[in-house]
Enzyme design. Structure first.
Site: not given
Ligand code: PGA
Length: 251
Positions: A10-12, A98, A168, A214, A235-236
Site C-alpha cells: 500500500n504505497w498510500k 486512514e 489492520e 508495520s 505500507g512503509g
Molecule cells: P504500515 O501500513 O505497514 O506502514 O504500518 C500498513 C497499512 O496502512 O496498510
C-alpha cells in the site's frame, strides 16, 4: 481451491510516477516466490502508467486505494469502480483506517462502495481493525465483527471469492509496533470463524485474510507462519524494493 498467499503493498500517497515505475520494475526483476500473489496499491495517477510498464508475465497485479460508490455522475474529484475496471485494474482497497478517519468513511458507506466495486467486476481488499482504546478495552473482536457485519456480510457466498480481508490494528499502522503473531492469529481465527458461521466452512477456508500494521522484512516470516494469516498489507516497507521482496519471500 486453497486460499492464496498474498503480499499487497500500500504505497498510500507516496512516490512520483518515475519513482513508482522504478520500484515496480525492481520488484518485477527481483527474485520472487511465484506462488505468492503480489499486489501493488498505488496512487490513482500511477495506475495507467504502471499498467503499461508491468509485464503481464510478472504476475504483479495493481490495486486502486479507493473508489466511489456510484458508476458516474457529478462527484468532483472522484473515481468510479467502472473507471478502474475500464483500465483493467483488478483490485481496489476499501475501508482503510486512514480513509475511515480522514474521509469519514463509515460502515454503511463502505457497504455501498463494496457493492459498486463488485458490480463493476473488481476484487476488493477490505480493511478492518480496531483503535488502541478498543484493544485496551478488550472489545476488538466485537468491533471487527461489527465492521464485517455492517459492510461485508450482505454479500452472497458466491461473491466472497472476490473478497480479501485485511485485518489492520490501527495502533500498529505506521507506528513500528506490530501485533504479536499470537494477537494476529487470534483475530484472524476469529474472522475465519465469523466467515464460517455466516457463509459456511468452504468460504471461510478459501478467503485470504491478510495482516497489516508495520509488517517488515524482518518480522513477516513470523507473522505469516500463523495458520490463519495468509499474507500482509504492507505500507512503509512496500516502498523499498529489497524490503518488499523480502516480505514477498517470507511465506
Ligand atoms: P504500515 O501500513 O505497514 O506502514 O504500518 C500498513 C497499512 O496502512 O496498510
Amino acid at each position: 481451491m486453497a486460499r492464496k498467499f498474498i503480499a499487497a503493498g500500500n504505497w498510500k500517497m507516496n512516490t512520483t510516477i518515475k519513482e513508482g515505475i522504478s520500484l515496480a520494475q525492481k520488484l518485477q526483476d527481483g527474485k520472487r516466490d511465484v506462488n505468492v500473489v503480489t499486489i501493488l496499491g498505488v496512487p490513482a495517477t500511477h495506475l495507467y502508467p504502471l499498467k503499461k510498464k508491468i509485464k503481464a508475465s510478472s504476475k504483479i497485479l495493481l490495486a486502486a486505494q479507493n473508489c466511489h460508490h456510484k458508476v458516474s455522475g457529478a462527484y468532483t474529484g472522484e473515481i468510479s469502480p467502472a473507471m478502474l475496471a475500464d483500465l483493467k485494474i483488478p483490485y481496489v482497497i476499501l475501508g482503510h483506517s486512514e480513509r475511515r478517519e480522514y474521509n469519514h468513511e463509515d460502515n454503511a458507506l463502505l457497504a455501498s462502495k463494496l457493492r459498486a466495486a463488485l458490480d463493476a467486476g473488481l476484487k476488493v481488499i477490505f480493511c478492518c481493525g480496531e483503535a488502541l482504546d478498543i484493544r485496551k478495552a478488550s472489545t476488538h473482536v466485537a468491533h471487527v465483527k461489527t465492521q464485517l457485519v455492517e459492510s461485508l456480510f450482505f454479500l452472497s457466498a458466491a461473491e466472497m471469492k472476490n473478497i480479501v480481508i485485511a485485518y489492520e490494528p490501527i495502533w500498529a499502522i505506521g507506528t513500528g509496533e506490530t501485533a504479536t503473531p499470537q494477537q494476529a492469529q487470534e483475530m484472524h481465527q476469529a474472522i475465519r470463524s465469523m466467515l464460517s458461521k455466516k457463509y459456511g466452512k468452504r468460504v471461510a477456508e478459501n478467503t485470504s485474510i491478510l495482516y497489516g500494521g508495520s509488517v517488515k522484512g524482518n518480522n513477516a516470516k513470523e507473522i505469516f507462519s500463523q495458520p490463519d494469516v495468509d499474507g500482509g498489507l504492507v505500507g512503509g516497507a512496500s516502498l523499498n524494493a529489497d524490503e518488499f521482496l523480502q516480505v514477498i519471500n517470507s511465506f
